[in-house]
Motif scaffolding. Structure first.
Motif, short mmCIF file in Angstrom:
data_model
loop_
_atom_site.label_atom_id
_atom_site.label_comp_id
_atom_site.label_asym_id
_atom_site.label_seq_id
_atom_site.Cartn_x
_atom_site.Cartn_y
_atom_site.Cartn_z
N ARG A 38 0.84 -1.20 0.00
CA ARG A 38 0.00 0.00 0.00
C ARG A 38 0.87 1.25 0.00
NH1 ARG A 38 -3.31 0.23 4.97
NH2 ARG A 38 -4.22 2.09 3.98
N ALA A 39 1.95 1.22 0.78
CA ALA A 39 2.87 2.35 0.81
C ALA A 39 3.51 2.57 -0.55
CB ALA A 39 3.95 2.12 1.87
N ARG A 40 3.87 1.49 -1.22
CA ARG A 40 4.48 1.62 -2.55
C ARG A 40 3.51 2.28 -3.53
NH1 ARG A 40 7.64 -4.22 -2.83
NH2 ARG A 40 9.76 -3.36 -2.78
N GLY A 41 2.24 1.93 -3.44
CA GLY A 41 1.26 2.55 -4.31
C GLY A 41 1.19 4.06 -4.10
N ALA B 2 3.00 9.80 -5.40
CA ALA B 2 3.65 11.02 -4.93
C ALA B 2 5.00 11.27 -5.60
CB ALA B 2 3.84 10.95 -3.42
N GLY B 3 5.44 10.37 -6.46
CA GLY B 3 6.73 10.54 -7.12
C GLY B 3 7.91 10.30 -6.21
N LEU B 4 7.74 9.44 -5.20
CA LEU B 4 8.82 9.13 -4.26
C LEU B 4 9.48 7.81 -4.62
CD1 LEU B 4 7.11 10.04 -0.85
CD2 LEU B 4 8.92 11.32 -2.01
N ASP B 5 10.78 7.74 -4.39
CA ASP B 5 11.52 6.51 -4.63
C ASP B 5 11.70 5.68 -3.37
OD1 ASP B 5 12.28 6.90 -7.50
OD2 ASP B 5 13.21 8.70 -6.66
N ALA B 6 11.45 6.29 -2.21
CA ALA B 6 11.62 5.56 -0.95
C ALA B 6 11.02 6.36 0.19
CB ALA B 6 13.09 5.28 -0.67
N PRO C 137 12.17 1.17 0.03
CA PRO C 137 12.32 1.61 -1.36
C PRO C 137 11.07 1.29 -2.19
CG PRO C 137 14.14 0.19 -0.66
CD PRO C 137 13.04 0.04 0.33
N LEU C 138 10.85 2.09 -3.21
CA LEU C 138 9.77 1.79 -4.15
C LEU C 138 10.08 0.48 -4.87
CD1 LEU C 138 7.15 2.74 -5.54
CD2 LEU C 138 8.58 3.96 -7.20
#
Length: 378
Positions: A21-24, A29-33, A62-63
């Motif tokens: 869910r966090a990865r989604g 949000a355009g975050l890599d980690a 990490p994503l």
């Protein structure tokens, strides 16, 4: 939930689901980690409770790629035993920016967008496991990386509880409710507030709590409501004795598997007066009216009483005034509370814990919400 021979709080698939869910949300949000260091956020993602605040433990999510824990040498063994994360780096205290830089570089995040909790508008950066100075140095050591706030993203995850989290909340409310009943049954007029507080602590632990009173120091947050106390404020127990005609108010909650209850019940010392009965019925009526609005898809701001979230923190987002426009979602855990101040200086306060559902809500605080009666002492 854990069994008696397993140090893990939940099965591994619970944490992997949170990570997915966090990865989604990271991708949106355009975050890599995410770099997570606040104690409860870290526990939410890893299942490991850090040993001490002066030896912070962090997790890099990490994503792409596996998560990575950075733990002090002192606490690394516990992290390996309790967490589902297998990649663990050790550091020698104190935690310095160089260690963080190495961990992020090992995860391939140099020059990437990294979300942190540095600007959490509810709890501030004080909850981070990284000092302000070292956080600033980290940005200097990794000039190509882009550090940005991700606290709202993390709260979006934590606001909606999984089925297993809901089970923990139901259990801790059950434990707390039984402890309240025992306390009101065993208390007597003439006892001091401190004596009643010790009854409550003992009852919570006997009923299966991991910690009493949301882990706070002292017996509990509760008071005898009378004109000698500031209205609407909770006080630690004192040596004041319960007298016939007093109202004894308890507003706290046990902790079970990391999850907190936060609700209140009220008792009269001796039979209630007509005024006390009337005021309590009015508080109950207002609470029932507010509960009628709780349903997935409705605005949180439409709830007519005060409210806040409850979970790993006894008081956590969503918060009234901050999330009024947010729509309720199935799985949100809320504490609703209503207060009436009487002309005679008494405070009538009722707080309930619920889980939002598609069709309404599930009441977690099923213990009797009527006025309890404390008997006269001999």
């Amino acid at each position: 939930m854990k069994d008696s021979h397993d140090f893990h709080e939940f099965p591994e698939d619970e944490y992997r689901a949170r990570y997915e869910r966090a990865r989604g949300l990271m991708a949106e949000a355009g975050l890599d980690a995410l770099l997570v260091s606040e104690e409860h956020n870290y526990r939410y993602f890893t299942g490991h409770l850090p040993p001490t605040k002066n030896r912070p433990t962090l997790v890099v999510l990490p994503l792409e790629g596996p998560p990575l824990i950075l733990a002090a040498t002192y606490g690394s063994a516990a992290a390996r035993q309790m967490s589902w994360v297998t990649d663990i780096l050790e550091y020698e205290v104190p935690l310095r920016a160089e260690y963080l830089c190495d961990a992020l570089a090992q995860a391939g995040l140099d020059g990437k967008a990294i979300g942190t909790e540095a600007h959490d508008r509810f709890f501030g950066a004080a909850g981070m496991g990284i000092s302000h100075g070292e956080y600033g140095r980290l940005a200097e050591l990794m000039p190509r990386a882009r550090f940005q706030d991700a606290s709202e993203l993390i709260w979006r995850l934590r606001m909606v509880k999984s089925h297993r989290e809901q089970e923990c909340l139901a259990k801790v409310c059950e434990i707390t409710g039984r402890a309240y009943q025992r306390t009101f049954t065993e208390a007597r007029s003439g006892m001091t507030e401190s004596q009643v507080g010790r009854i409550l602590i003992s009852a919570m632990m006997d009923e299966g709590a991991d910690l009493p009173s949301q882990g706070r120091p002292g017996p509990c947050a509760f008071l005898i409501v009378d004109a000698s106390r500031p209205l609407g404020q909770l006080h630690a127990p004192t040596e004041k004795r319960l007298a016939l005609g007093d109202l004894l108010h308890i507003d706290t909650g046990a902790i079970y598997n990391g999850y907190c209850a936060d609700f209140s019940r009220l008792a009269t010392v001796g039979p209630p007066s007509e005024e006390q009965q009337s005021q309590w019925l009015e508080v109950r009526r207002r609470m029932d009216q507010a509960l009628g609005v709780v349903r997935a898809g409705n605005r949180l701001g439409d709830i007519s009483v005060h409210w806040h979230g409850v979970g790993l923190d006894g008081v956590e987002p969503p918060f009234v005034g901050n999330h009024d426009e947010l729509l309720m979602e199935p799985g949100m855990a809320l504490a609703l509370e209503e207060i009436i101040y009487s002309d005679g200086g008494e405070t009538y306060h009722l707080e309930e814990n619920v889980i939002v559902t598609e069709s309404g809500y599930k009441l977690l605080t099923e213990v009797d919400s009527g006025l309890y009666l404390i008997a006269a002492g001999e």
